[in-house]
Enzyme design. Structure first.
Site, PDB file in Angstrom:
ATOM      1  CD  GLU A 107      -3.356  -2.684   7.410  1.00 53.51           C
ATOM      2  OE1 GLU A 107      -2.228  -2.933   6.967  1.00 53.51           O
ATOM      3  OE2 GLU A 107      -3.970  -1.642   7.163  1.00 53.51           O
TER       4      GLU A 107
ATOM      5  CD  GLU B  69      -2.842   5.544   6.801  1.00 57.82           C
ATOM      6  OE1 GLU B  69      -2.861   5.599   5.561  1.00 57.82           O
ATOM      7  OE2 GLU B  69      -1.871   5.106   7.453  1.00 57.82           O
TER       8      GLU B  69
ATOM      9  CB  SER C 286       5.412  -1.947  12.064  1.00 58.79           C
ATOM     10  OG  SER C 286       4.930  -0.644  12.349  1.00 58.79           O
TER      11      SER C 286
ATOM     12  N   GLY D 216       2.470   2.103  10.873  1.00 53.89           N
ATOM     13  CA  GLY D 216       3.392   3.223  10.714  1.00 53.89           C
ATOM     14  C   GLY D 216       4.054   3.659  12.004  1.00 53.89           C
TER      15      GLY D 216
ATOM     16  N   GLY E 121       2.879  -1.106   4.401  1.00 50.06           N
ATOM     17  CA  GLY E 121       2.866   0.316   4.074  1.00 50.06           C
ATOM     18  C   GLY E 121       4.281   0.814   3.811  1.00 50.06           C
ATOM     19  N   GLY E 122       4.906   1.379   4.826  1.00 48.67           N
ATOM     20  CA  GLY E 122       6.219   2.017   4.683  1.00 48.67           C
ATOM     21  C   GLY E 122       7.254   1.161   3.963  1.00 48.67           C
TER      22      GLY E 122
ATOM     23  CG  HIS F   4      -5.704   1.841   5.320  1.00 47.76           C
ATOM     24  ND1 HIS F   4      -5.256   2.779   6.229  1.00 47.76           N
ATOM     25  CD2 HIS F   4      -4.670   0.992   5.118  1.00 47.76           C
ATOM     26  CE1 HIS F   4      -3.994   2.501   6.540  1.00 47.76           C
ATOM     27  NE2 HIS F   4      -3.625   1.419   5.890  1.00 47.76           N
TER      28      HIS F   4
ATOM     29  CG  ASN G 251      -1.713   1.240   1.407  1.00 54.37           C
ATOM     30  OD1 ASN G 251      -1.845   2.030   0.471  1.00 54.37           O
ATOM     31  ND2 ASN G 251      -2.273   1.428   2.602  1.00 54.37           N
ATOM     32  CD1 TRP G 252       3.243   1.061  -3.135  1.00 52.70           C
ATOM     33  CD2 TRP G 252       3.174   2.390  -4.952  1.00 52.70           C
ATOM     34  NE1 TRP G 252       3.811   0.382  -4.178  1.00 52.70           N
ATOM     35  CE2 TRP G 252       3.790   1.166  -5.300  1.00 52.70           C
ATOM     36  CE3 TRP G 252       3.019   3.369  -5.932  1.00 52.70           C
ATOM     37  CZ2 TRP G 252       4.247   0.902  -6.591  1.00 52.70           C
ATOM     38  CZ3 TRP G 252       3.470   3.113  -7.218  1.00 52.70           C
ATOM     39  CH2 TRP G 252       4.079   1.891  -7.541  1.00 52.70           C
ATOM     40  CE  LYS G 253       0.081   3.414   4.800  1.00 49.61           C
ATOM     41  NZ  LYS G 253       0.090   3.572   6.236  1.00 49.61           N
TER      42      LYS G 253
HETATM   43  C1  PEP Z   1      -0.707   0.119   6.271  1.00 45.20           C
HETATM   44  O1  PEP Z   1      -0.900   1.318   6.306  1.00 45.20           O
HETATM   45  O2  PEP Z   1      -1.492  -0.631   5.678  1.00 45.20           O
HETATM   46  C2  PEP Z   1       0.480  -0.399   6.947  1.00 45.20           C
HETATM   47  C3  PEP Z   1       0.481  -1.645   7.309  1.00 45.20           C
HETATM   48  O3  PEP Z   1       1.496   0.488   7.153  1.00 45.20           O
HETATM   49  P1  PEP Z   1       2.954   0.156   7.779  1.00 45.20           P
HETATM   50  O4  PEP Z   1       3.438  -1.104   7.157  1.00 45.20           O
HETATM   51  O5  PEP Z   1       3.790   1.343   7.418  1.00 45.20           O
HETATM   52  O6  PEP Z   1       2.763   0.006   9.254  1.00 45.20           O
END
Ligand code: PEP
Length: 263
Positions: A175, A107, A221, A181, A242-243, A105, A13-15
């Site tokens: 999640e 967010e 994470s 994040g 994500g990141g 999600h 997920n590039w956001k």
């Molecule tokens: C996400 O936003 O779906 C996610 C899992 O982010 P991260 O891996 O950065 O925690």
């Protein structure tokens, strides 16, 4: 409900990161990194979820270079077309060969106030357009302390699956909000506890056959150093990343979790 037939899915997920030019460089680098490492795509599926403005470019690249990545949107409208300024129809995503769409999600739930009912309506919209919804659920730290580890996710998923036919293809992503994040990762046991409860929800809502084939991802994470410990859990079938999905070498190492730790 054995895990033998579920193909692992590693989803990035590039956001709101990487514009369409950066996306080209990134996808090429990821592709070549995996190719050089000898990754066999029939063992682990790779999916990328770029911003909407990148999707046409990424689709063209994937198509032209025969890159075996699945493509998805990060959200979609509950509506199919019309006077909904700023919204993106599932029909448009499908036309660009998207196979998946992330829904609910945390967010979106937090910053756009998406309710469980909104999430359910988006799941229906995805299914209308033959997109596989990646339904995200998860609790905040306060909710975990108040009602335990599973209650919030279980309720969110129950609502999201209302009216979904038993033969629908869906993916669920657990999640925990406190792990997204933040670098504060859930333990594999914590992930397993909730993913197992979510599989029971799929069984109750869609039947045992659906529960046995539905992939449930962990997200929060995830990195190359911890992915294998999650993938050892019987009800974790992949990761929503994500990141770490923005760094080609790191994301490739996550995809190749079987190689570097011997799961
Ligand atoms: C996400 O936003 O779906 C996610 C899992 O982010 P991260 O891996 O950065 O925690």
């Amino acid at each position: 409900m054995g895990s033998v037939t579920r193909k692992p899915l590693i989803a990035g997920n590039w956001k709101m990161n990487l514009d369409h030019l950066q996306a080209v460089a990134f996808v090429q680098k990821l592709h070549w990194t995996l190719k050089d490492a000898g990754h066999e795509h029939d063992t682990v599926e790779v999916a990328v979820f770029p911003p909407f403005t990148d999707i046409r470019t990424v689709q063209t690249l994937i198509d032209a270079d025969k890159i075996p990545f699945a493509l998805g949107g990060q959200d979609l409208s509950t509506k199919d077309s019309g006077a909904y300024t700023g919204e993106i129809s599932g029909a448009f995503l499908k036309k660009l060969d998207a196979g998946y769409v992330i829904i609910g999600h945390s967010e979106r739930r937090e910053y756009h106030h998406e309710s469980d009912a909104d999430v359910a309506a988006k799941v229906q919209a995805a299914l209308r357009h033959d997109l596989v919804p990646v339904i995200c659920v998860g609790e905040t730290l306060e909710q975990r302390e108040e009602s335990g580890p599973t209650a919030v996710s279980v309720e969110q998923l129950k609502v999201a699956l209302e009216g979904v036919p038993a033969d629908a293809d869906v993916v669920v992503a657990y999640e925990p909000v406190w792990a997204i994040g933040t670098g504060q990762v859930a333990s594999p046991e914590q992930a397993q506890e909730v993913c197992s409860a979510l599989r029971a929800v799929v069984a109750a809502s869609l039947g045992d056959e659906a529960a046995a084939r539905t992939r449930i991802l962990y997200g929060g994470s995830v990195k190359s150093g911890n992915i294998a410990s999650f993938m050892r859990e019987p009800d974790v079938d992949g990761a929503l990343v994500g990141g770490a999905s923005l760094i080609a070498e790191e994301f490739a190492a996550i995809v190749r979790y079987q190689k570097h730790v011997g799961v």
